[in-house]
Design an enzyme around this catalytic site. Structure first.
Site, PDB file in Angstrom:
ATOM      1  N   SER A 159    -107.321 105.465  33.828  1.00  0.00           N
ATOM      2  CA  SER A 159    -107.999 104.911  34.863  1.00  0.00           C
ATOM      3  C   SER A 159    -109.079 106.414  35.196  1.00  0.00           C
ATOM      4  O   SER A 159    -107.884 106.909  35.397  1.00  0.00           O
ATOM      5  CB  SER A 159    -108.366 104.150  35.540  1.00  0.00           C
ATOM      6  OG  SER A 159    -107.673 103.882  37.342  1.00  0.00           O
ATOM      7  N   LYS A 160    -109.699 106.209  36.179  1.00  0.00           N
ATOM      8  CA  LYS A 160    -110.098 107.454  36.605  1.00  0.00           C
ATOM      9  C   LYS A 160    -108.952 107.470  37.752  1.00  0.00           C
ATOM     10  O   LYS A 160    -108.779 108.822  37.957  1.00  0.00           O
ATOM     11  CB  LYS A 160    -111.485 107.469  37.266  1.00  0.00           C
ATOM     12  CG  LYS A 160    -112.766 108.497  38.507  1.00  0.00           C
ATOM     13  CD  LYS A 160    -113.491 107.829  38.411  1.00  0.00           C
ATOM     14  CE  LYS A 160    -114.308 109.434  40.145  1.00  0.00           C
ATOM     15  NZ  LYS A 160    -112.882 109.732  40.712  1.00  0.00           N
ATOM     16  N   ARG A 161    -108.779 106.526  38.103  1.00  0.00           N
ATOM     17  CA  ARG A 161    -107.443 106.635  39.707  1.00  0.00           C
ATOM     18  C   ARG A 161    -106.639 107.560  39.247  1.00  0.00           C
ATOM     19  O   ARG A 161    -105.952 107.897  39.671  1.00  0.00           O
ATOM     20  CB  ARG A 161    -107.106 105.579  40.366  1.00  0.00           C
ATOM     21  CG  ARG A 161    -107.126 105.162  41.625  1.00  0.00           C
ATOM     22  CD  ARG A 161    -107.148 103.651  42.380  1.00  0.00           C
ATOM     23  NE  ARG A 161    -108.209 103.461  41.670  1.00  0.00           N
ATOM     24  CZ  ARG A 161    -107.720 102.063  40.752  1.00  0.00           C
ATOM     25  NH1 ARG A 161    -106.546 101.856  41.081  1.00  0.00           N
ATOM     26  NH2 ARG A 161    -109.084 100.976  40.828  1.00  0.00           N
ATOM     27  N   ASP A 209    -107.267 111.370  38.922  1.00  0.00           N
ATOM     28  CA  ASP A 209    -106.378 111.479  40.512  1.00  0.00           C
ATOM     29  C   ASP A 209    -105.648 111.945  41.224  1.00  0.00           C
ATOM     30  O   ASP A 209    -105.194 112.498  42.101  1.00  0.00           O
ATOM     31  CB  ASP A 209    -108.369 110.433  41.921  1.00  0.00           C
ATOM     32  CG  ASP A 209    -109.237 110.912  41.257  1.00  0.00           C
ATOM     33  OD1 ASP A 209    -109.923 110.988  40.332  1.00  0.00           O
ATOM     34  OD2 ASP A 209    -110.158 110.195  41.480  1.00  0.00           O
TER      35      ASP A 209
END
Ligand code: GLU
Length: 507
Positions: free
Chosen positions: A262-264, A267
């Site tokens: 995921s994008k998380r 990050d």
């Protein structure tokens, strides 16, 4: 009629394209090119609530940057357009009516409140509500209304949806190129909404109508659509259409191997999950992209293709350019199991492609960076610098840090290195080595090395006592290529000046 291979990438413009989506596009592209077919882009924008400004442009730019442009789609109509579902409303209506007429679909007037209430009642009894063969008879739909009544309700403008009615208790055998045969009983498929009174079809309806009308031969898409496959196959049957072939691609997993990337994760662990940088039009928040982080598209494509595909047993090949991929790609070698994302491997690919990039190109790009720093040097010199440091570089943005000493004398000296390399007797030694260097006429790397090393030996001092401080003089810290290479590049005058400056400064 032999049908030409036609595949489509069908994103919804709800935000930037995740690298998982880019991999889906890539596999479609490779499969099309391998089979002399066409790669089509279709924008699935029927869900207007989720439409995001700029997303479509982003998707197209990402495909172009990656080197996998579409053959047919928005702006490239080859007779199957329009390619935006929002522009195809009238088309869908015809087929939905066909399903209504043949009794395979029906009007449902249940309001959201009514459905919520029923759902609640089911939950109280520990059951899950499904709008299907078991429940449809008791619900607010046209199955038990007279034609006249249905007509009246529609004329009054009552809100409705049109639902599909799967056949009862049939054994479906679904074929998937990646997963083989999958058995599904039609009773587990609920009465999916196909169309809404706002005049727009849902994903399922629009998707299969378009795949049929656009003569798609192979549907290659993410695993998350596998649960819809039974419904889709039933819809093709209901409309008397031949089904395309299907291939559902495995998930891209987090670096831990647990769960979808995921994008998380990006990050948290510091890597992009999008091909290009994306600025959220509402919040202004910026998500990083591979392009802006300095990656070459070749590296990103090479990394992505191996997440779920490999060239097969007996092949150790890891580096593939696009032509090789087109030649070797096959859906049969796509794996069922999820593929774990490995950021270090991505950097490894990037390093590889950096080494493959021509010195001429890198020189041109590096000169732009140097111009911004107001450093004007000849292209010849910059090309020599590029040759000297390229091996250590992953990105163009590394070039300056790896090579600034080729353009500027150090203004200060790294404290830690100075403490280690500069002893009480170092200034004296540097003065002596300076005279040796000053006398060297043929100022070339090999000659410099030979002369300086012969002198060190004759003095019976350790190499380290000369070479380390000398590096400090020239570079300012303990890094960089061979010091004699640096001397040759910057020349005699600059070399001697740098030694002087260090002697004064580090005294
Ligand atoms: N619009 C769907 C998506 O965004 C397409 C799924 C499919 O390829 O059928 O993933």
């Amino acid at each position: 009629m032999t049908s030409k291979v036609r595949v489509r990438f069908a994103p919804s413009p709800t935000g930037p394209l995740h690298i998982g989506g880019l991999r889906t596009a890539l596999y479609n592209y490779l499969f099309a090119k391998k089979n002399g077919g066409d790669f089509i882009l279709r924008i699935e924008d029927t869900d207007q609530k989720r439409f995001v400004e700029g997303a479509e442009e982003y998707i197209i730019e990402a495909l172009n940057w990656s080197g996998i442009p579409f053959d047919e789609g928005p702006g490239k109509d080859k007779g199957f357009g329009p390619y935006h579902q929002s522009a195809r409303k009238e088309i869908y209506k015809t087929y939905v009516n066909q399903l209504l007429d043949s009794g395979q679909a029906y009007y449902a007037f249940d309001t959201a409140e009514e459905l919520a209430e029923i759902r609640n009642e089911f939950e109280k009894e520990g059951k899950t509500f499904s709008y299907n063969w078991e429940t449809r008879e008791k619900l607010n739909n046209s199955l038990h209304l007279s034609e006249e009544e249905v007509k009246q309700r529609l004329e009054k403008g009552e809100k409705y949806v049109i639902r599909f009615m799967p056949p009862r208790n049939e054994e479906l055998i679904l074929e998937d190129i990646v997963r083989g045969k999958i058995k599904v009983n039609t009773d587990v498929i609920d009465d999916k909404v196909l169309y809404k009174s706002d005049g727009l079809p849902t994903y399922h309806m629009a998707n299969i109508i378009d795949d049929h009308l656009m003569e798609i031969t192979h549907v290659i898409r993410g695993e998350e659509w596998l649960p819809s496959l039974g419904l889709h196959v039933l819809l093709y049957k209901a409309l008397n259409w031949k089904t395309p072939q299907f291939a559902h691609l495995p998930l891209i997993l987090k670096p831990t191997g647990k769960g979808k990337l995921s994008k998380r994760d990006g990050d948290k662990l510091g890597f992009p999950v999008f091909p290009l940088e994306w600025k959220d039009p509402k919040t202004g928040e910026i998500a990083s992209g591979y392009r802006e982080s300095g990656y070459f598209p070749e590296a990103v494509i090479n990394m992505l293709v191996l997440l779920g595909w490999n060239p097969g047993k007996g092949s150790e090949q890891e580096i593939f350019n696009l032509e090789e991929l087109i030649e070797q790609f096959s859906l049969e070698k796509v794996s069922k199991a999820g593929a774990r994302f490995d950021f270090d491997k991505t950097k490894w690919f990037q390093h590889h492609y950096m080494q493959q990039t021509s010195d001429a190109f890198l020189t041109k790009e590096f000169m732009k960076i140097l111009a911004e720093k107001e450093i004007n040097t000849s292209a010849d010199y910059v090309e020599k610098v590029v040759k000297s440091i390229k091996e250590r570089a992953n990105f163009l943005s590394d070039f300056w840090d790896l090579s600034s000493f080729y353009f500027q004398a150090p203004q200060e000296f790294d404290k830690k290195s100075a403490k280690k390399a500069w002893k009480t007797d170092t200034a004296e030694i540097m003065k002596e080595v300076k005279t040796v260097i000053a006398e060297i006429e043929d100022f070339k790397q090999n000659n410099l090395e030979e002369k300086v090393k012969t002198w060190i030996k004759s003095q019976e001092i350790g190499f380290g006592k000369v070479m380390s401080p000398l590096r400090l003089c020239l570079v300012g810290k303990m890094m960089g290529p061979d010091i004699f290479e640096i001397m040759e590049m910057i020349g005699k005058e600059d070399t001697l000046n740098r030694i002087d400056f260090a002697i004064q400064t580090l005294a």
